[in-house]
Design a protein around this motif. Structure first.
Motif, PDB file in Angstrom:
ATOM      1  N   UNK A 367       6.321  14.249  -4.632  1.00  0.00           N
ATOM      2  CA  UNK A 367       6.957  14.351  -5.937  1.00  0.00           C
ATOM      3  C   UNK A 367       6.242  15.431  -6.745  1.00  0.00           C
ATOM      4  N   UNK A 368       6.928  15.947  -7.736  1.00  0.00           N
ATOM      5  CA  UNK A 368       6.386  16.997  -8.600  1.00  0.00           C
ATOM      6  C   UNK A 368       6.673  16.627 -10.042  1.00  0.00           C
ATOM      7  N   UNK A 369       5.753  16.961 -10.933  1.00  0.00           N
ATOM      8  CA  UNK A 369       5.948  16.675 -12.351  1.00  0.00           C
ATOM      9  C   UNK A 369       7.110  17.494 -12.906  1.00  0.00           C
ATOM     10  N   UNK A 370       7.618  17.062 -14.055  1.00  0.00           N
ATOM     11  CA  UNK A 370       8.792  17.724 -14.644  1.00  0.00           C
ATOM     12  C   UNK A 370       8.532  19.190 -14.954  1.00  0.00           C
ATOM     13  N   UNK A 371       7.265  19.541 -15.278  1.00  0.00           N
ATOM     14  CA  UNK A 371       6.956  20.937 -15.585  1.00  0.00           C
ATOM     15  C   UNK A 371       6.488  21.723 -14.369  1.00  0.00           C
ATOM     16  N   UNK A 372       6.456  21.067 -13.209  1.00  0.00           N
ATOM     17  CA  UNK A 372       6.057  21.725 -11.975  1.00  0.00           C
ATOM     18  C   UNK A 372       4.572  21.970 -11.827  1.00  0.00           C
ATOM     19  N   UNK A 373       3.736  21.432 -12.726  1.00  0.00           N
ATOM     20  CA  UNK A 373       2.298  21.692 -12.705  1.00  0.00           C
ATOM     21  C   UNK A 373       1.542  20.744 -11.786  1.00  0.00           C
ATOM     22  N   UNK A 374       2.086  19.567 -11.502  1.00  0.00           N
ATOM     23  CA  UNK A 374       1.406  18.574 -10.672  1.00  0.00           C
ATOM     24  C   UNK A 374       2.272  18.205  -9.486  1.00  0.00           C
ATOM     25  N   UNK A 375       1.640  18.032  -8.341  1.00  0.00           N
ATOM     26  CA  UNK A 375       2.340  17.566  -7.141  1.00  0.00           C
ATOM     27  C   UNK A 375       1.524  16.467  -6.493  1.00  0.00           C
ATOM     28  N   UNK A 376       2.204  15.419  -6.048  1.00  0.00           N
ATOM     29  CA  UNK A 376       1.531  14.311  -5.368  1.00  0.00           C
ATOM     30  C   UNK A 376       2.597  13.569  -4.570  1.00  0.00           C
ATOM     31  N   UNK A 377       2.415  12.293  -4.342  1.00  0.00           N
ATOM     32  CA  UNK A 377       3.411  11.494  -3.626  1.00  0.00           C
ATOM     33  C   UNK A 377       3.549  10.144  -4.296  1.00  0.00           C
ATOM     34  N   UNK A 378       4.674   9.531  -4.080  1.00  0.00           N
ATOM     35  CA  UNK A 378       4.854   8.144  -4.491  1.00  0.00           C
ATOM     36  C   UNK A 378       5.008   7.296  -3.249  1.00  0.00           C
ATOM     37  N   UNK A 379       4.502   6.068  -3.328  1.00  0.00           N
ATOM     38  CA  UNK A 379       4.403   5.218  -2.152  1.00  0.00           C
ATOM     39  C   UNK A 379       5.078   3.875  -2.368  1.00  0.00           C
ATOM     40  N   UNK A 380       5.600   3.336  -1.280  1.00  0.00           N
ATOM     41  CA  UNK A 380       5.938   1.924  -1.170  1.00  0.00           C
ATOM     42  C   UNK A 380       4.988   1.323  -0.146  1.00  0.00           C
ATOM     43  N   UNK A 381       4.387   0.188  -0.490  1.00  0.00           N
ATOM     44  CA  UNK A 381       3.367  -0.438   0.368  1.00  0.00           C
ATOM     45  C   UNK A 381       3.741  -1.897   0.590  1.00  0.00           C
ATOM     46  N   UNK A 382       3.551  -2.360   1.827  1.00  0.00           N
ATOM     47  CA  UNK A 382       3.800  -3.753   2.183  1.00  0.00           C
ATOM     48  C   UNK A 382       2.576  -4.295   2.920  1.00  0.00           C
ATOM     49  N   UNK A 383       2.018  -5.395   2.435  1.00  0.00           N
ATOM     50  CA  UNK A 383       0.847  -6.013   3.048  1.00  0.00           C
ATOM     51  C   UNK A 383       1.155  -7.470   3.364  1.00  0.00           C
ATOM     52  N   UNK A 384       0.775  -7.878   4.561  1.00  0.00           N
ATOM     53  CA  UNK A 384       0.856  -9.278   4.966  1.00  0.00           C
ATOM     54  C   UNK A 384      -0.506  -9.658   5.529  1.00  0.00           C
ATOM     55  N   UNK A 385      -1.092 -10.726   4.999  1.00  0.00           N
ATOM     56  CA  UNK A 385      -2.372 -11.223   5.498  1.00  0.00           C
ATOM     57  C   UNK A 385      -2.288 -12.727   5.696  1.00  0.00           C
ATOM     58  N   UNK A 386      -2.702 -13.187   6.869  1.00  0.00           N
ATOM     59  CA  UNK A 386      -2.662 -14.625   7.179  1.00  0.00           C
ATOM     60  C   UNK A 386      -3.753 -14.959   8.181  1.00  0.00           C
TER      61      UNK A 386
END
Length: 522
Positions: A367-386
């Motif tokens: 993903x990129x900020x609206x002004x194009x100055x920042x770039x990174x990523x957005x995540x979906x995370x799923x954790x299962x612990x038992x």
């Protein structure tokens, strides 16, 4: 001895050893502990004397202790950082928090005489938004409270170790080589030791040099055997995990040799470790992980993905950083195909330690900020612990889907944009799959444009399962800075939102996280 009697002795030890100043109301402490931990008490303790109901006119009570899990039990003390993270209660007036006055009953416990209503309870960067009349911010910690620390995260080490499996200095085209791990539950230490100058196939590490560094994000602690410190030393190695879905090789990390440390000493400038390693009992873990079902729940499943399976042993009935890791298996192969594996692992720890399995699936897109100055990523995370037997007795499938309709001031949170206000309203709908027990909204701040550095944690807002939104108060966000909001839903019914420091620590739990685009404050 009955369960109730054992609990009273454990609580008495916690009060006596903790050295809490002021008078301790033992019956109240027992009732409150059992209310927060019903599985550890023999009978229903009934309602807490301070819990009350909204119309009962009872005060709001905030608590915060460091609860140290040691080899002999739990030791409670007022949180060490109360001076910098005091217990505070606020009412929300529009978008502004109004601080309310309270009375300290004893260190780590503050009472507020306020009418029924919803409040923002706070300690440090953690808020709990609730109408409950009692919130316990206490934090579980591994190791005795009087552990002493050096000033460094790493120290040079001298090794006097024999009986190792033939040392491997590299696997195929990778640079991964064997290393040593030290685990000392009494002082809460997990440390890795990189060993220098060892030839491939060598089984003796006498007078070898290395680097000892803590993996607990704390400075290296100083061992004191006279206080019950006892450590295991494990040789960590990599084994073949079979072919990935895209036809490539894969490896997993485990231990084949280990043993109790014969002597461990430090003068604050050098660690000396002496141990004789032996083959440790080997077992198999077999699992079928239906990763495609996790991917189907994410809108980001077409981007970069990662999978991680971890098997660990713990001496306590809560999770603390997956303390005694036995298997670590990471894949970056698309995370969409069903993964069936049989992995052999070594377990040097006592058979009284619980075996727990943990799976992590993530899907991200740039993903990129609206002004194009920042770039990174957005995540979906799923954790299962038992518990391991429960996790592997059937195919591993999602327990929770993502929260739905994640909006900021009515606009999809995934959209990178400049916010219209400095005190936005964040809303969501519950997931389609699973039964939520709590929500957490985390706010992280990006470095200034042109600066390199990690995201900065700004605040966490924790809310109960019936909540559908939270107003971000003024003062949390800074003008002209950019942020990312991360919304997590938990399925952990044994841990209420009124014990926020324990959320995510139960041996059996699941959570799912989705994140926003890059949000810039006007």
């Amino acid at each position: 001895m009955s369960t109730s009697t054992r609990m009273r002795f454990a609580l008495l030890a916690a009060v006596v050893l903790g050295g809490v100043t002021g008078c301790a109301d033992f019956d109240r402490e027992e009732t409150e502990f059992c209310q927060r931990n019903p599985g550890r008490c023999g009978a229903d303790p009934g309602p807490s004397p301070d819990a009350g109901t909204e119309d009962a006119g009872s005060p709001v009570v905030l608590m915060r202790y460091d609860r140290h899990y040691t080899s002999t039990g739990i030791v409670s003390r007022p949180a060490a950082d109360l001076a910098t993270a005091p217990l505070e209660l606020f009412a929300l007036d529009g978008g502004t928090l109004v601080r309310l006055q309270g009375t300290q009953e004893e260190p780590g416990r503050v009472r507020f005489e306020v009418p029924p209503g919803t409040y923002y309870a706070k300690s440090g960067e953690l808020y709990v938004v609730t109408s409950s009349r009692q919130i316990d911010f206490s934090t579980p910690r591994f190791g005795r409270p009087d552990t002493r620390f050096t000033d460094s995260l790493s120290l040079p080490a001298r090794l006097l170790v024999t009986g190792a499996s033939p040392w491997n200095t590299g696997y195929g085209t990778t640079f991964m080589s064997d290393y040593l791990r030290l685990v000392d539950p009494n002082r809460g230490e997990v440390a890795n030791l990189a060993v220098f100058g060892i030839a491939s196939g060598q089984t003796s590490l006498m007078d070898a040099e290395g680097n000892y560094f803590s993996s607990t994000n704390l400075p290296v602690s100083i061992p004191e055997p006279d206080k019950g410190d006892q450590a295991w030393l494990l040789q960590r190695t990599y084994l073949d995990a079979g072919v990935t879905s895209d036809g490539g090789p894969s490896l997993y990390e485990t231990s084949t040799h280990g043993g109790l440390v014969e002597s461990l000493a430090s003068d604050g400038g050098m660690f000396e470790v002496k141990a004789t390693l032996q083959p440790v009992p080997q077992k198999n873990v077999i699992f079928e992980w239906r990763r495609g079902e996790f991917a189907a729940l994410s809108a980001e499943s077409g981007g970069f993905s990662a999978s991680l399976f971890n098997l660990f042993a713990t001496p306590h009935d809560i999770t603390l950083n997956r303390f005694g890791s036995l298997v670590t298996f990471a894949l970056q192969d698309g995370a969409r195909s069903t993964l069936v594996r049989k992995l052999t692992y070594g377990n040097p720890f006592p058979n009284t330690w619980e075996l727990v399995g943990w799976t992590y699936s993530s899907y991200s897109t740039p993903i990129t900020s609206a002004d194009g100055m920042l770039s990174t990523s957005r995540q979906d995370i799923f954790v299962v612990q038992e518990h391991l037997l429960e996790l592997t007795s059937a195919p591993i499938q999602p327990r929770l889907s993502l929260p739905r309709r994640f909006l900021i001031d009515g606009v999809a949170a995934s959209e990178s944009r400049t916010l219209g206000v400095i005190s936005p309203m964040v809303t969501w709908e519950p997931p389609v799959l699973g039964s939520p027990s709590a929500y957490n909204l985390r706010i992280e701040r990006y470095p200034l444009p042109g600066k390199i550095g990690p995201m900065e944690w700004v605040a966490d807002f924790r809310l109960g399962p019936s909540e559908r939104g939270v107003r971000i108060p003024q003062g949390v966000l800074t003008s002209a800075r950019s942020y990312q909001f991360k919304l997590t839903v938990y399925a952990e019914p044994q841990t209420p939102v009124e014990s926020p420091g324990y959320i995510g620590s139960a041996l059996d739990h699941a959570y799912s996280t989705t994140s926003s685009g890059i949000l810039t404050v006007p």
